[in-house]
Write a protein that holds these residues in place. Sequence first.
Motif, PDB file in Angstrom:
ATOM      1  N   ASP A   1       0.846  -1.190   0.000  1.00  0.00           N
ATOM      2  CA  ASP A   1       0.000   0.000   0.000  1.00  0.00           C
ATOM      3  C   ASP A   1       0.882   1.241   0.000  1.00  0.00           C
ATOM      4  O   ASP A   1       1.895   1.309   0.714  1.00  0.00           O
ATOM      5  N   VAL A   2       0.473   2.220  -0.760  1.00  0.00           N
ATOM      6  CA  VAL A   2       1.310   3.405  -0.936  1.00  0.00           C
ATOM      7  C   VAL A   2       1.599   4.096   0.403  1.00  0.00           C
ATOM      8  O   VAL A   2       2.712   4.589   0.650  1.00  0.00           O
ATOM      9  N   ALA A   3       0.622   4.103   1.281  1.00  0.00           N
ATOM     10  CA  ALA A   3       0.820   4.762   2.579  1.00  0.00           C
ATOM     11  C   ALA A   3       1.829   3.978   3.421  1.00  0.00           C
ATOM     12  O   ALA A   3       2.701   4.549   4.073  1.00  0.00           O
ATOM     13  N   ASP A   4       1.701   2.660   3.388  1.00  0.00           N
ATOM     14  CA  ASP A   4       2.605   1.828   4.173  1.00  0.00           C
ATOM     15  C   ASP A   4       4.043   1.962   3.663  1.00  0.00           C
ATOM     16  O   ASP A   4       4.997   2.039   4.444  1.00  0.00           O
TER      17      ASP A   4
ATOM     18  N   LEU B   1       5.334   4.467   2.190  1.00  0.00           N
ATOM     19  CA  LEU B   1       5.846   5.796   2.561  1.00  0.00           C
ATOM     20  C   LEU B   1       6.469   5.748   3.959  1.00  0.00           C
ATOM     21  O   LEU B   1       7.530   6.308   4.215  1.00  0.00           O
ATOM     22  N   VAL B   2       5.795   5.033   4.845  1.00  0.00           N
ATOM     23  CA  VAL B   2       6.284   4.948   6.224  1.00  0.00           C
ATOM     24  C   VAL B   2       7.599   4.167   6.289  1.00  0.00           C
ATOM     25  O   VAL B   2       8.508   4.519   7.034  1.00  0.00           O
TER      26      VAL B   2
ATOM     27  N   GLY C   1       5.393   6.442  12.629  1.00  0.00           N
ATOM     28  CA  GLY C   1       4.765   6.148  11.350  1.00  0.00           C
ATOM     29  C   GLY C   1       3.545   7.018  11.119  1.00  0.00           C
ATOM     30  O   GLY C   1       3.328   7.541  10.020  1.00  0.00           O
TER      31      GLY C   1
ATOM     32  N   ALA D   1       4.478  10.428  10.158  1.00  0.00           N
ATOM     33  CA  ALA D   1       4.893  10.478   8.750  1.00  0.00           C
ATOM     34  C   ALA D   1       3.659  10.524   7.855  1.00  0.00           C
ATOM     35  O   ALA D   1       3.607  11.284   6.885  1.00  0.00           O
ATOM     36  N   LEU D   2       2.657   9.699   8.201  1.00  0.00           N
ATOM     37  CA  LEU D   2       1.417   9.702   7.415  1.00  0.00           C
ATOM     38  C   LEU D   2       0.726  11.065   7.506  1.00  0.00           C
ATOM     39  O   LEU D   2       0.273  11.611   6.496  1.00  0.00           O
TER      40      LEU D   2
ATOM     41  N   ALA E   1       2.546  13.604   5.446  1.00  0.00           N
ATOM     42  CA  ALA E   1       2.377  13.387   4.009  1.00  0.00           C
ATOM     43  C   ALA E   1       0.968  13.768   3.570  1.00  0.00           C
ATOM     44  O   ALA E   1       0.762  14.320   2.483  1.00  0.00           O
TER      45      ALA E   1
ATOM     46  N   LEU F   1       0.725  12.492  -0.017  1.00  0.00           N
ATOM     47  CA  LEU F   1      -0.065  11.261   0.037  1.00  0.00           C
ATOM     48  C   LEU F   1      -1.535  11.647  -0.001  1.00  0.00           C
ATOM     49  O   LEU F   1      -1.979  12.481   0.781  1.00  0.00           O
TER      50      LEU F   1
ATOM     51  N   THR G   1      -5.773   7.193   1.801  1.00  0.00           N
ATOM     52  CA  THR G   1      -6.176   5.860   1.356  1.00  0.00           C
ATOM     53  C   THR G   1      -6.866   5.190   2.536  1.00  0.00           C
ATOM     54  O   THR G   1      -6.720   5.627   3.681  1.00  0.00           O
TER      55      THR G   1
ATOM     56  N   ALA H   1      -4.255   4.215   5.051  1.00  0.00           N
ATOM     57  CA  ALA H   1      -3.705   5.324   5.834  1.00  0.00           C
ATOM     58  C   ALA H   1      -4.686   5.763   6.901  1.00  0.00           C
ATOM     59  O   ALA H   1      -4.339   5.952   8.067  1.00  0.00           O
TER      60      ALA H   1
END
Lengths: 392, 480, 433
Positions: free
Chosen positions: B29-32, B34-35, C45, C48-49, C52, C58, C61, C64
């Motif tokens: 997943d794009v969010a995961d 990124l982390v 984490g 960071a989300l 973003a 980002l 999603t 997320a």
Amino acid sequence: MTAGTTLRPADVDELAAIVRDADAARRTVHVVGNETHSGPAGAPPARADVVVSTSALTGVIAHEPGDLTITVRAGTRLRDLEAHLARHAQWLPAPTLGHGEASVGGWLAIGTDSLATRSAGRARDWVIGATAVHGDGRVARGRGRVVKNVAGYDLPRLMVGSLGTLGALADVTFRLAPRAETSTTLQAHGERDDVHAAARALLAMPWAPTFVDVLAQGTVTSCVVGFDGWPARTEPLTRRAADLLATHDLNATLLDDASELRACLDAPDRRLLGAAPARLALQVLGPPATLVARLVDLEHVAREHGADIAWALRGGTSNATAVIASTGRACLDAALSEARRAGAATVIASPERLSADAVWGRPSADFALMQRVKAALDPRGTFLPGRFVGGL
Amino acid sequence: MESMSTTHDRSAVLAALTARLGAERVTSDVADLLVYASDGSTLHDATPAGVVFPESTAEVVDIVTTCAAHGVPFVARGSGTGLSGGAMALDGGIVVALNRLRRILDVDVPNRCARVQPGVANLAISRAVEHHGLHYAPDPSSQAVCSIGGNVAHNSGGPHTLKNGVTVNHVLGLQIVLSDGTLVDVGGPERPGYDLAALITGSEGTFGIVTEVTVKLSPLPEGVRTAIAAFATIDDASHAVTSVIAGGLMPAALEMLDRVVVAALEAAFGLTFPPGAAALLLLECDGPEDGLDDEISRAVDICREHGALEVRLARDDNERAALWTARKKAFGALGRIARNYCTQDGVIPRTKLPEMLRRVGEIADRHRLRVANVFHAGDGNLHPCILFDDRDADERARVVSAGREILDVCLELGGSLSGEHGIGIEKREAMARMFAEDDLAVMRALREALDPLGLCNPHKVLPGGSRCVELGPGGKQVHA
Amino acid sequence: MTDPMTTDAPIPLLATAPECVHCGFCLPACPTYDVLGTEMDSPRGRLALMSALESGDLAPTRAAVGHLDACLGCRACETACPSGVPYGERLEATRATLHDSPLRDRRAAQASRWIRAAVTAPAWMQRLGAGGQRVLRAVGVDRLAERWAARHPDTHLGAALSLWSAGSHWAAQRPSPAPGTTFAPSGPRRMRVALHLGCMQRWMFGGVHRDTIDVLTALGCEVVVPVGQGCCGALAAHEGAADEARGWMRHNLDAYERAGPFDALVVNAAGCGSSLADAARLFDDDATRERAVALGSRVRDVLDLVAELGPLPHARWTHRTQRVAYHDACHLAHAQGVRAAPRRVLEGLPGLELVALAEADRCCGSAGIYNVTQPATALAVLEGKLERLAALDIDVVAAGNPGCLLQLEAGARRAGHTWRLAHPIELVAGRLR
């Protein structure tokens, strides 16, 4: 050994040139130091076409006392190194009493640990950098001259204990320690069970002696305890150790001059049963708490064969040394098989030539990886093929 | 040698692993992603193709085997506290997150060792054995967080390594999964042969994935004395350090903090700083109670001889703990004075400390940057932290230049690129300035011997050879 | 530029809120990282989300949003964070931007709305509900419900029902005082305090309010219960329903300003206390912020105040030693820094032995209504807490927050533990009788 003349390179470039030429000519190279010690015995090399001595590669390259580091050439005698350091009130992290005549390179190639392994680490823990010539004559320096360093792979540490099978050490950088102002040594003879119990109790103390060794010679067993430091520390600690020994019914003697005893414990393979002409010296390796039982079993085997045995156990470490005044092949075989029943053991000295498997025992599970390392650093097997464990 | 896996290969690996491990334990997943694109460093990031969460050694073997079958590179990640970008997956690799492998498998008190999984936090080992009077000695500042697997990868140090040594001195054996999926037990002192456990320690995951570590447990010292000395200049403090060491003392720790760091610590923890002082020296001696007071007072006397403005002994365990909390959280506390910082990790011979610090100051001035110094003075391991604001692209570029110059000075003074944070991606190119081509060739030969497939954490540690990765000063990975 | 190493100029602190510097010290402090084991479910984490999402790097999603919703909001990370990143504030702000997002779990959002509606319903409806509960209990339906809930603790409904059942013994105690009542101090008046009743606390924990009043009046406080007060808005704010939270808080500002001068606004629920103390976070306009700061600065947790006012007059011994473990409610320990005072008060009670609980300040999984909106994770978080409690020989577990009490009571019942759960003020009040 089949070699004729011995070559004595005077610098690392000459050493590299010799190796490069030998490698190109598919000749094998045997590097020797001061030839004071051949062991852990090592199997005889399959071929040693060129013998190279480091006896001309000697001396201090750099020593900055304030940094507590020193760089020396591999042929430097340990005794000379110690003498140099003594002038600056320093020593290697622990004294190397029993090996004064050995060269730095030879001593490290064997990887012998010091009497102070438990408190000051193993010899390889003292090496912070090295230059070595590898199989194709390539000169590689690993790590450097600072006491803390994680840049790149730890080539120097890999060289220690590799018995010259990965290359020839040209120079080595050690970290140093301030020399102790005072050293005290206690020895207490007694019933074997009492000695073991006392040694265990001493090792469990949070006030770490430099070493706690158990020495068994004939029917006599003793516990030897050493402290190094300065009077404000060593004196009270020595008293505490004597008190603790007393609670185990052991009468401790404070030795006036322990240098002989300490040297013997530092190199027990050569000094125990000193008078015995034919000697089988074994290094018994394994988890510290298992060693005593294995040595006692070994004792039974020796006695069954009517052979004298003496052993020294370096408390809190993974190794012990047993010396048997061997009476023949049967005794040797029985002793080896007993020593390896519950762990590893290597032959340091033997009355007769042995195969690599007999000297080192069967290779461990990571042997395939060792082969890959050997192939990477010495692709054509220029350095003493067949000498090390599994025929490396 | 280097992997050139395609998007198709990566998808195949992720699909196969999802089928076997379940969707919960494989993500792209794009969010995961990124982390998982960054670790403890803030200067770089690199987006992985996927992240996998194994819960057993067998699953790690399965993951590695699957990657190998498709030629997809992988990198193990513990707690992501590394400071050189070592846990970033370059080349669209897979991140193997080992933080769920966090069991202490066996504690062997008579033999003073413990067998643990790689995701166990460093401090968790000490906590688990303290009732036996034992501890795991290496203590990185992040010890409450960082995993033992990460410690092994980087050969981590810490404040007390001055006396106790670094990770490699406390590792007795390892279990490692090689890039072809072979699981090997690698021994230490209890079997004859090459010291492979020591070779793997500090190899930054470039030989395989370590799935078990046997660590040495050491007795807790009987007594501890901690003192803090304030100096008017960094020079005075540096000279005191050199004299303490040369004077025959072997303190357990000798840590220096400059006034920028102390300002951050003051804001974070209320640590006070004597007026007029430019440097604090944290000194600790430990060992048998006998002689301990003598030892610390000798050290204190040396500080006074070197012009210490004030020397104070910690009165009790609480005060000592407070001092150490402040020291160990010093990096993080820099967040109070700057949006971002970049930690350097150079080592120099101890006697060069005053010169080195002067030159770090000059470099910072020239690049119009602020630097905070907090470091292991006793072993010459510096951590100049360059403060910056990541939104300012020009400043980021200056940080990279200044960092490079600082490392060059370390090398010029006879030192090293890294004392404990590792080379990773950050100092990879600088390796060519520290080592000669032949030195690197030998290291490369070892790497190829242990990872012939070139899949273990590619592009780390050794310079060059990278065809498809460029890390600019902006830090974002660029696929060519 | 001046060299900070050689000048005495003060080192300037960062003017803006500190950013995450990736040190990771928050990881071991985070209960969801502990049980879920992914970086996305750690504070680092999630920050960071959030960054973003905020910067647009980002687009939201489902994954997320799910990771952000999986945060307990316990703020243990703030205690651990050396940089001082205001995590809680950032989480509320991000959740506010996602509040109406279709990517949120609809059933969880629905459950949250229903519970907020229920606990903040007008008093007559709540009385009706309580009456209904008694009727259900009389005909045995509650036991059926409890049994069903015990088998389905990881569903929204199962979690809600088991918490409901867990609250029964508190609900059966004395009712909350009516707003507008004033209670006189038993001796000379030392201070005048206002009591915040809250929503669920008012409805289910009337006995705790009564005990609070008994103890404070015994210590010389005049206690007023201001009219017009309402929910503190914490549940709404944590959920991202910022407007709803602001509405409640305005309501409270008005009510407490009308109540006349008082020395402290006493709160006996950690979550409400934290929300009221930090009320200014909800407002942008200076005028309202100023009012919110004025109110927030007077907020006191009841145990903190009791600790200050000193030992109880005529405290009585219990007939046998009571062994008590104290669990730190997150919004006391991490959000308000109240740690020592409750322990000091409990330790001072005759016949009470405070037993040290490992990781006492680790979240129990209650986290407002998290245990209903994220039941499975809440259970996993609770499990560790129960294990650490089970290792102790104790009679009572004390916690200064209604959510924790219900969560721990429900967990203890399911696991068959026999400890009693109590608000610390109940233990103090017990020494008066």
